[in-house]
Design a protein around this motif. Sequence first.
Motif, mmCIF file in Angstrom:
data_model
loop_
_atom_site.group_PDB
_atom_site.id
_atom_site.type_symbol
_atom_site.label_atom_id
_atom_site.label_comp_id
_atom_site.label_asym_id
_atom_site.label_seq_id
_atom_site.Cartn_x
_atom_site.Cartn_y
_atom_site.Cartn_z
ATOM 1 N N CYS A 275 0.812 -1.232 0.000
ATOM 2 C CA CYS A 275 0.000 0.000 0.000
ATOM 3 C C CYS A 275 0.841 1.276 0.000
ATOM 4 C CB CYS A 275 -0.959 0.007 1.190
ATOM 5 S SG CYS A 275 -2.221 -1.268 1.120
ATOM 6 N N SER A 276 2.036 1.207 -0.574
ATOM 7 C CA SER A 276 2.905 2.396 -0.571
ATOM 8 C C SER A 276 3.146 2.964 -1.963
ATOM 9 C CB SER A 276 4.251 2.060 0.083
ATOM 10 O OG SER A 276 4.999 1.161 -0.718
ATOM 11 N N TYR A 277 2.541 2.365 -2.987
ATOM 12 C CA TYR A 277 2.752 2.841 -4.357
ATOM 13 C C TYR A 277 1.478 3.503 -4.885
ATOM 14 C CZ TYR A 277 7.230 0.523 -4.396
ATOM 15 O OH TYR A 277 8.526 0.165 -4.091
ATOM 16 N N ASP A 278 1.671 4.477 -5.761
ATOM 17 C CA ASP A 278 0.561 5.263 -6.292
ATOM 18 C C ASP A 278 0.056 4.758 -7.636
ATOM 19 O OD1 ASP A 278 0.899 7.394 -4.229
ATOM 20 O OD2 ASP A 278 2.806 7.696 -5.274
ATOM 21 N N TYR B 82 -1.310 -12.228 -16.046
ATOM 22 C CA TYR B 82 -1.968 -10.978 -15.678
ATOM 23 C C TYR B 82 -2.670 -11.056 -14.333
ATOM 24 C CZ TYR B 82 -1.376 -7.952 -19.789
ATOM 25 O OH TYR B 82 -0.864 -7.110 -20.746
ATOM 26 N N ARG B 83 -3.393 -12.109 -14.077
ATOM 27 C CA ARG B 83 -4.159 -12.176 -12.826
ATOM 28 C C ARG B 83 -3.214 -12.207 -11.621
ATOM 29 N NH1 ARG B 83 -9.585 -15.698 -12.360
ATOM 30 N NH2 ARG B 83 -9.773 -14.648 -14.367
ATOM 31 N N GLU B 84 -2.113 -12.942 -11.739
ATOM 32 C CA GLU B 84 -1.160 -12.996 -10.624
ATOM 33 C C GLU B 84 -0.488 -11.640 -10.414
ATOM 34 O OE1 GLU B 84 2.385 -15.889 -8.871
ATOM 35 O OE2 GLU B 84 1.463 -16.319 -10.820
ATOM 36 N N TYR B 85 -0.080 -10.985 -11.505
ATOM 37 C CA TYR B 85 0.491 -9.648 -11.382
ATOM 38 C C TYR B 85 -0.500 -8.708 -10.691
ATOM 39 C CZ TYR B 85 3.853 -11.054 -15.053
ATOM 40 O OH TYR B 85 4.823 -11.683 -15.794
ATOM 41 N N PHE B 86 -1.742 -8.772 -11.129
ATOM 42 C CA PHE B 86 -2.760 -7.861 -10.606
ATOM 43 C C PHE B 86 -2.960 -8.052 -9.109
ATOM 44 C CE2 PHE B 86 -7.251 -6.680 -9.822
ATOM 45 C CZ PHE B 86 -7.199 -5.355 -10.222
ATOM 46 N N GLU B 87 -3.025 -9.289 -8.663
ATOM 47 C CA GLU B 87 -3.233 -9.554 -7.233
ATOM 48 C C GLU B 87 -2.064 -9.026 -6.405
ATOM 49 O OE1 GLU B 87 -5.902 -10.595 -5.723
ATOM 50 O OE2 GLU B 87 -6.962 -10.819 -7.630
ATOM 51 N N LEU B 88 -0.856 -9.189 -6.911
ATOM 52 C CA LEU B 88 0.314 -8.684 -6.190
ATOM 53 C C LEU B 88 0.323 -7.155 -6.163
ATOM 54 C CD1 LEU B 88 3.001 -11.178 -7.561
ATOM 55 C CD2 LEU B 88 2.077 -11.107 -5.231
ATOM 56 N N LEU B 89 -0.030 -6.548 -7.290
ATOM 57 C CA LEU B 89 -0.029 -5.087 -7.350
ATOM 58 C C LEU B 89 -1.123 -4.487 -6.470
ATOM 59 C CD1 LEU B 89 0.693 -4.618 -11.147
ATOM 60 C CD2 LEU B 89 2.211 -4.016 -9.252
ATOM 61 N N LEU B 90 -2.231 -5.189 -6.329
ATOM 62 C CA LEU B 90 -3.281 -4.699 -5.424
ATOM 63 C C LEU B 90 -2.769 -4.596 -3.995
ATOM 64 C CD1 LEU B 90 -6.720 -6.318 -6.369
ATOM 65 C CD2 LEU B 90 -6.116 -3.900 -6.366
ATOM 66 N N LYS B 91 -1.818 -5.443 -3.643
ATOM 67 C CA LYS B 91 -1.229 -5.386 -2.296
ATOM 68 C C LYS B 91 -0.225 -4.245 -2.172
ATOM 69 C CE LYS B 91 -1.698 -10.380 -1.556
ATOM 70 N NZ LYS B 91 -0.978 -11.659 -1.286
ATOM 71 N N LEU B 92 0.348 -3.837 -3.299
ATOM 72 C CA LEU B 92 1.397 -2.818 -3.265
ATOM 73 C C LEU B 92 0.871 -1.403 -3.484
ATOM 74 C CD1 LEU B 92 4.068 -4.834 -5.240
ATOM 75 C CD2 LEU B 92 4.361 -3.980 -2.911
ATOM 76 N N VAL B 93 -0.231 -1.286 -4.222
ATOM 77 C CA VAL B 93 -0.788 0.030 -4.537
ATOM 78 C C VAL B 93 -1.745 0.475 -3.435
ATOM 79 C CG1 VAL B 93 -2.296 1.254 -6.166
ATOM 80 C CG2 VAL B 93 -0.483 -0.234 -7.012
ATOM 81 N N ARG B 94 -1.682 1.727 -3.087
ATOM 82 C CA ARG B 94 -2.518 2.296 -2.018
ATOM 83 C C ARG B 94 -3.970 2.434 -2.472
ATOM 84 N NH1 ARG B 94 -3.926 7.325 -3.662
ATOM 85 N NH2 ARG B 94 -2.494 8.502 -5.014
ATOM 86 N N PRO B 95 -4.918 2.533 -1.548
ATOM 87 C CA PRO B 95 -6.291 2.881 -1.917
ATOM 88 C C PRO B 95 -6.302 4.239 -2.641
ATOM 89 C CG PRO B 95 -6.222 2.053 0.334
ATOM 90 C CD PRO B 95 -4.787 2.225 -0.104
ATOM 91 N N GLY B 96 -7.016 4.311 -3.734
ATOM 92 C CA GLY B 96 -7.005 5.515 -4.554
ATOM 93 C C GLY B 96 -5.935 5.499 -5.623
ATOM 94 N N GLY B 97 -5.029 4.526 -5.538
ATOM 95 C CA GLY B 97 -3.988 4.385 -6.552
ATOM 96 C C GLY B 97 -4.523 3.720 -7.809
ATOM 97 N N VAL B 98 -3.728 3.731 -8.853
ATOM 98 C CA VAL B 98 -4.170 3.266 -10.168
ATOM 99 C C VAL B 98 -3.259 2.163 -10.700
ATOM 100 C CG1 VAL B 98 -4.362 3.960 -12.599
ATOM 101 C CG2 VAL B 98 -5.339 5.409 -10.802
#
Length: 283
Positions: free
Chosen positions: A198-201, A212-228
Amino acid sequence: MTASVIHAGWMFPPFVPNRLCCIHCTTFVKPPNFRPFGQQKSAPLTTSCLGHKALTTAASDHNYGNKQVISLTPRMYDYLLANVREPPILRELREETATMRGSQMQVSPDQAQLLAMLVQILGAKRCIEVGVYTGYSSLAVALVLPNSGILVACERDKNSLEVAKKYYDRAGVSHKVDARHGLAVDTLNSMIENGEGCSYDFAFVDAEKRMYREYFELLLKLVRPGGVIVIDNVLWHGKVADPLVDDQKTKSIRSFNKALMDDVRVSISMVPVGDGMTICRKR
């Protein structure tokens, strides 16, 4: 109408592109008493790409109001590209990449401009890219990041990454780019384990489609709420809309697109830029 061509049970009229058109300059025209796909075996295919006129099409479902939307002819796309503000360093990278094997993997200038604008709108400082290739999109992002910003750029091909790093250095943004050579899944997992959740924008994915699905799940953990999170190639050269195409990559992208439609964790917008991109905002 002259002699038609039969393909997989569908009847298509002959189409000869003129000098302003390409073979894709066709649009499905709904005949009277049209029935949904799978119930009807023949329908005319026509083009409205004549002379200077742009190709337009409408949804087959009348409930969409017969709204005409534009499709790009070569001349229209040239016009669009002429209205992209492409920095000279990006143009040089694009032109060098065009001489390389796999150059079609590079994002288009209009895509890169959209990515850079999203980063600016977000006020993003911390970004991730999965699938760098020679660095066109990552360089576009790095150029608009603040001096204290950081982009983690994940790429498994060492030779491609070396080209990207050369241009980061030439553009004076090397201090903003943390280039990671290796499998993106390993890099993303290590970032999560290092407490970077949750520290990336912002994140952009343009890598192995079946992942794609695995990348997406990992990125959801890294991107903050409101991030894209932006996913590339979601229209996959139109193959996703063709029921006759069932190769593994196409099926993976179809499945991923369907999963995104049903995912309440994000707001989404699929846009027909480049090969199609889905912009996801984490709720």
